[in-house]
Design an enzyme around this catalytic site. Structure first.
Site, short mmCIF file in Angstrom:
data_model
loop_
_atom_site.label_atom_id
_atom_site.label_comp_id
_atom_site.label_asym_id
_atom_site.label_seq_id
_atom_site.Cartn_x
_atom_site.Cartn_y
_atom_site.Cartn_z
N LYS A 192 24.33 51.20 71.24
CA LYS A 192 25.40 50.21 71.22
C LYS A 192 26.46 50.57 72.25
O LYS A 192 27.03 51.66 72.20
CB LYS A 192 26.01 50.12 69.82
CG LYS A 192 27.21 49.20 69.75
CD LYS A 192 27.66 48.92 68.33
CE LYS A 192 28.92 48.08 68.33
NZ LYS A 192 29.38 47.74 66.99
N LYS A 245 22.19 46.84 71.74
CA LYS A 245 23.25 45.82 71.66
C LYS A 245 24.28 46.06 72.73
O LYS A 245 24.70 47.19 72.90
CB LYS A 245 23.89 45.92 70.27
CG LYS A 245 25.07 45.05 70.05
CD LYS A 245 25.56 45.22 68.64
CE LYS A 245 26.85 44.44 68.52
NZ LYS A 245 27.83 45.13 67.77
C1 PBG Z 1 31.22 46.05 64.09
C2 PBG Z 1 30.41 45.13 64.92
C3 PBG Z 1 30.75 44.45 66.09
C4 PBG Z 1 29.67 43.61 66.37
C5 PBG Z 1 28.71 43.84 65.41
N1 PBG Z 1 29.18 44.79 64.54
C6 PBG Z 1 32.00 44.46 66.87
C7 PBG Z 1 32.40 45.66 67.62
O1 PBG Z 1 31.72 46.69 67.65
O2 PBG Z 1 33.49 45.60 68.17
C8 PBG Z 1 29.60 42.64 67.52
C9 PBG Z 1 28.72 41.46 67.27
C10 PBG Z 1 28.93 40.34 68.24
O3 PBG Z 1 29.71 40.44 69.21
O4 PBG Z 1 28.29 39.30 68.03
N2 PBG Z 1 31.56 47.25 64.68
#
Ligand code: PBG
Length: 325
Positions: A192, A245
């Site tokens: 991520k 992601k």
């Molecule tokens: C929680 C999380 C996020 C997303 C999924 N889980 C936001 C982040 O990390 O700031 C993003 C999902 C999306 O942008 O569709 N941490």
């Protein structure tokens, strides 16, 4: 010419016969926002067509998803209050816990996955508890594990930690096992990146950090080998599925992780990807339907087995109509 690549492109029947990427709607997961309160159906301004639901309004959407052939959802919670310790994340009557109990009761056939993170629940918007200006990794692990366990107890079929703390998969796995949830899989947001593509999500969930950014825990987007390191670590800690992601700008990572690991690989087409397509289409610059199909197919072509997308319902429809898949 003995070899003419165009020979195999001659007509739809032949093109479909030799198609390399096959997909079906069982690979799709729809992310849904559930908010504390009643009778809520709020369109998210930066994600037209996506809504915040309350527990009493989400059922209609869940039913619609099931009818469209989507059998799995990922829950995100928007609590009524936030505090330093993000206690709404693991409260017995927290928003996700209530949503899970209701969904399990009304739609037993739906597969329920939860995002496990603190950022929607902390007053400062970071993904864990703070020590000074920094997120305290090891203190956060306890709360993440507690959150995951409370989700499992409320009916989650699978938990998906997205916080990017070191050691969270092991902490979650251990606590789940100790409490008899040995068969609850963990899908780790392992690869991520610290990404601007999450912008619209943070509007949707009200989870933008109030100071600083997430670069101290999410990955630097210049790095590729580090993603492999994260994925392998999480598998060693017991992750059952590895997620990459965002998806669109990170398809190289989807391919690389797929070639490296022997667990299923998920790709999350995040809020910013959705927002860009919506915006481009609403201006008439691009053809929304064709872009959705091409974007989804490219994620599967890159190697993902599972695709999380706000367009899940549309994609399932296009699959049914034979436009992709
Ligand atoms: C929680 C999380 C996020 C997303 C999924 N889980 C936001 C982040 O990390 O700031 C993003 C999902 C999306 O942008 O569709 N941490």
């Amino acid at each position: 010419m003995k070899t003419r690549p165009r020979r195999l492109r001659n007509g739809e029947t032949l093109r479909r016969m030799v198609r390399e990427t096959r997909m079906d709607s069982s690979s799709l997961i729809y992310p849904i926002f559930v908010k504390e309160g009643e009778n809520i159906l709020e369109e998210i301004p930066t994600m037209p067509g996506q809504y915040r639901y309350s527990v009493d309004t989400m059922g209609k959407k869940l039913e619609q998803l099931l009818n469209a052939g989507i059998s799995s959802v990922m829950f995100f919670g928007i609590p009524a209050y936030k505090d330093e310790a993000g206690s709404g994340a693991y409260a017995e009557d927290g928003i996700i816990q209530k949503a899970l109990m209701q969904a399990k009761k009304d739609f037993p056939e739906l597969y329920l996955i939860t995002d496990v993170c603190m950022c929607e629940y902390t007053s400062h918007g970071h993904c864990g508890v703070l020590c000074g200006q920094d997120v305290d990794n090891d203190e956060t692990l306890k709360l993440l594990a507690k959150t995951a366990l409370s989700h499992a107890q409320a009916g989650a079929d699978m938990v998906a930690p997205s916080d990017m703390m070191d050691g969270r998969v092991a902490a979650i796995r251990n606590l789940l096992d100790e409490n008899g949830y040995r068969n609850t899989p963990v899908m780790s947001y392992a690869v991520k990146y610290a990404s601007a593509f999450y912008g619209p999500f943070r509007d949707a969930a009200g989870s933008a950090p109030s100071f600083g950014d997430r670069k101290g825990y999410q990955m630097d987007y210049h790095n590729s080998r580090e993603g492999v390191k994260e994925a392998l670590l999480d598998i060693e800690e017991g992750a059952d599925i590895i997620m990459v992601k965002p998806a669109m700008s990170y398809l190289d990572m989807v391919t690389r992780i797929k070639e490296t690991v022997n667990v299923p690989v998920a790709a999350y087409s995040v809020s910013g990807e959705y927002a860009m397509i919506k915006a481009g289409a609403s201006l008439g610059y691009i053809d929304e339907e064709k872009i959705i199909c091409e974007t989804a197919a490219s994620a599967f072509r890159a190697g993902c087995d599972i695709y999380l997308t706000y367009y899940a319902e549309e994609i399932a429809g296009f699959m049914r109509q034979g436009k992709i898949g």
